[in-house]
Design an enzyme around this catalytic site. Structure first.
Site, PDB file in Angstrom:
ATOM      1  CE  LYS A 225      -4.390  -1.833   1.447  1.00 17.14           C
ATOM      2  NZ  LYS A 225      -5.361  -2.063   2.502  1.00 17.14           N
ATOM      3  NE  ARG A 259      -7.611  -8.318   1.011  1.00 17.78           N
ATOM      4  CZ  ARG A 259      -7.212  -7.630  -0.065  1.00 17.78           C
ATOM      5  NH1 ARG A 259      -6.171  -6.823   0.014  1.00 17.78           N
ATOM      6  NH2 ARG A 259      -7.863  -7.741  -1.203  1.00 17.78           N
TER       7      ARG A 259
HETATM    8  N1  HH2 Z   1      -7.406  -3.766   1.084  1.00 19.21           N
HETATM    9  C1  HH2 Z   1      -7.744  -3.854  -0.220  1.00 19.21           C
HETATM   10  C2  HH2 Z   1      -8.863  -4.584  -0.616  1.00 19.21           C
HETATM   11  N2  HH2 Z   1      -9.606  -5.257   0.289  1.00 19.21           N
HETATM   12  N3  HH2 Z   1      -9.984  -5.931   2.516  1.00 19.21           N
HETATM   13  C3  HH2 Z   1      -9.662  -5.879   3.805  1.00 19.21           C
HETATM   14  N4  HH2 Z   1     -10.376  -6.555   4.716  1.00 19.21           N
HETATM   15  N5  HH2 Z   1      -8.589  -5.148   4.256  1.00 19.21           N
HETATM   16  C4  HH2 Z   1      -7.806  -4.440   3.397  1.00 19.21           C
HETATM   17  O1  HH2 Z   1      -6.863  -3.770   3.849  1.00 19.21           O
HETATM   18  C5  HH2 Z   1      -8.139  -4.463   2.006  1.00 19.21           C
HETATM   19  C6  HH2 Z   1      -9.258  -5.229   1.598  1.00 19.21           C
HETATM   20  C7  HH2 Z   1      -6.917  -3.132  -1.232  1.00 19.21           C
HETATM   21  O2  HH2 Z   1      -5.909  -3.983  -1.747  1.00 19.21           O
HETATM   22  P1  HH2 Z   1      -6.005  -4.734  -3.147  1.00 19.21           P
HETATM   23  O3  HH2 Z   1      -7.090  -5.755  -3.125  1.00 19.21           O
HETATM   24  O4  HH2 Z   1      -4.692  -5.268  -3.537  1.00 19.21           O
HETATM   25  O5  HH2 Z   1      -6.306  -3.574  -4.165  1.00 19.21           O
HETATM   26  P2  HH2 Z   1      -7.585  -3.159  -4.972  1.00 19.21           P
HETATM   27  O6  HH2 Z   1      -8.636  -2.756  -3.999  1.00 19.21           O
HETATM   28  O7  HH2 Z   1      -7.089  -2.035  -5.827  1.00 19.21           O
HETATM   29  O8  HH2 Z   1      -8.035  -4.342  -5.769  1.00 19.21           O
END
Ligand code: HH2
Length: 293
Positions: A225, A259
């Protein structure tokens, strides 16, 4: 309850929380901030899910709508069409599959297609979401987010970020309990990067104990992040070392689940951390392994 007795019930799985768990990220999106477009092809997605399992993931989190700041919303039918075939293709996998969604329609269909966990960055605030989870036996991750992904990083404001997040999560947990969702199915998440500046994220990491004091397992999602980018000066594809530092720090401050995108490396880092911190790992017996170089 002591950690060695705590479990997370997710559908047909019961996960021990004796050691920190690793949730591997699988994004079926065009626009995710670090891996957008890589797993839109169903064959690539299936292969990556299997790789995450081989690498030692305890849970696989499947998302089809990016929540990065400014991301475009994905219509419900399209989100379901990306997620459901993968759930069916992975039906035989011996790991809980989590679905990262804010939409009750997608939640319902995912549960019917074998998902064992719902990961909702909106903490089940959409009408019907709480009832959808309550009428099933899946686990739920309730995450804090200020605002929504379109606008959340514009000007996040808090009185005391940790106290505000704790108060929100306490209230959402109560709503879930009142609807009949047992505590051993609930995970909380402060939502690193969701309507938070770098100083907010660092305050939450440093004071994670104020959130684990709610008595529920805490999930920390810091992998790749922007806060890691700000601290290291690296682009998302080059944040592995920073992400490992963040995962270990979160676990040291009490997180039960991390995660992450880089499962193999995180599992290795945690094996060392667990051994150094006396966390029982039922899969290994370090006492019997020679320790020379
Ligand atoms: N962060 C993201 C997405 N979902 N869910 C939880 N519970 N906690 C988090 O910190 C979280 C989440 C963002 O990361 P990523 O899935 O890699 O990115 P994107 O939302 O751009 O797909």
């Amino acid at each position: 309850m002591p950690d060695h007795e705590r479990v997370l019930r997710c559908g047909r799985f019961t996960l021990s929380l004796r050691r920190p768990l690793v949730m591997g990220v699988l994004n079926l999106t065009r626009d995710s901030f670090s891996d957008g477009g890589r797993y839109l092809d169903p064959r690539a997605a299936l292969e990556h899910a299997r790789q995450l399992a081989c690498d030692g993931a305890d849970i696989i989190d499947i998302g089809a709508e990016s929540t990065r700041p400014g991301a475009a919303p994905v219509p419900e039918a399209e989100e379901a069409a990306r997620v459901l075939p993968l759930l069916s293709a992975l039906a035989a996998i011996e790991l809980p599959l989590s679905v990262d969604t804010r939409k009750p329609g997608v939640m319902r269909a995912a549960i019917d297609s074998g998902a064992s966990m719902i990961n909702d960055v909106a903490a089940l605030r959409a009408p019907g979401a709480v009832d959808t989870v309550a009428s099933s036996d899946v686990a739920v991750c309730l995450m804090h987010m200020q605002g929504d992904p379109q606008t959340m990083q514009a000007a996040p404001e808090y009185g005391d970020v940790v106290a505000d997040v704790a108060s929100f999560l306490r209230q959402r947990v109560q709503v879930c309990r009142d609807a009949g969702i047992a505590e051993d199915r609930i995970v909380i998440d402060p939502g690193f990067g969701f309507g938070k500046r770098v100083d907010h994220n660092l305050a939450m990491l440093q004071r994670l104990n104020e959130l684990t004091a709610l008595g529920l397992p805490l999930l920390a999602g810091l992998s790749r992040k922007a806060t890691i980018g700000r601290l290291t000066g690296r682009e998302p594809g080059d944040r592995l070392a920073g992400s490992l530092g963040a995962a270990l720090s979160a676990v040291a401050h009490g997180a039960s689940i991390v995660r992450v995108h880089d499962v193999r490396e995180t599992v290795d880092a945690l094996k060392v951390w667990n051994s150094a911190h006396g966390c029982a790992d039922p899969d290994s017996n370090p006492a019997s392994i020679p320790g020379g170089t």
